[in-house]
Scaffold this motif. Structure first.
Motif: not given
Length: 179
Positions: A80-89, A95-101, A153-162
């Motif tokens: 943390n905080p560099m992990a969020y750069t993985f969202g570029r892929f 992206k919002p769901a990845f960040y949330d996870s 993180i799985l639950i949050r990612g799926v819900v946020t992506e939806y």
């Protein structure tokens, strides 16, 4: 008169403490982040951006892997905080769901891998101190934090992506854009 002297000393003291914090950052986290960024860029150059992107797409092609393995890898390797750069892929709607996870995994990972988020280690250490005083082992609680964190993180990612896809669809309909 003493009140004004204390006020002035307190005022300058605030800036002195800020200076100490700044020096701590300059001699602590900033060089670490620069080295980490340099190493990541070197790895990307060594393996090739296309290979890294293809690997990331394989990890994110499945919704379960996208919101478990991918954020875990991001937090473990990039911290943390560099992990969020993985969202570029990821695609924009992911992206919002990845960040949330990823951000939701900051605390659960610290029990087993404190390097991933040392700034928030105090939360885990508060619990660990209590358990240690009771004579209990820290291993089981660290593992439980980690495993429950994966589920969360799985639950949050799926819900946020939806929710994100639903909101993007609604916005596109209002603007008359076809998806």
């Amino acid at each position: 008169m003493d009140f004004f002297i204390q006020l002035a000393e307190g005022f300058i003291g605030m800036f002195q403490e800020g200076g100490k914090t700044f020096v701590g950052l300059v001699t602590g986290i900033i060089p670490t982040l620069i080295c980490l960024i340099t190493a990541v860029n070197a790895i990307i150059k060594f393996f090739g951006e296309e290979r890294i992107t293809n690997f990331a797409r394989k990890c994110t092609g499945n919704i379960i892997l996208r919101y478990t393995i991918f954020p875990i890898m991001a937090m473990f390797f990039m911290t943390n905080p560099m992990a969020y750069t993985f969202g570029r892929f990821l695609k924009e709607e992911q992206k919002p769901a990845f960040y949330d996870s990823a951000v939701s995994f900051c605390h659960p990972i610290t029990g087993l891998f404190p390097h991933a988020n040392p700034a928030e280690l105090f939360v885990y250490m508060g619990i660990a101190t209590g358990l240690t005083q009771l004579g209990l082992s820290l291993g089981p609680i660290a593992l439980r934090f980690f495993l429950v964190g994966i589920i969360v993180i799985l639950i949050r990612g799926v819900v946020t992506e939806y929710i994100t896809k639903m909101m993007m669809k609604r916005r596109n309909e209002q603007m008359g854009i076809e998806s």
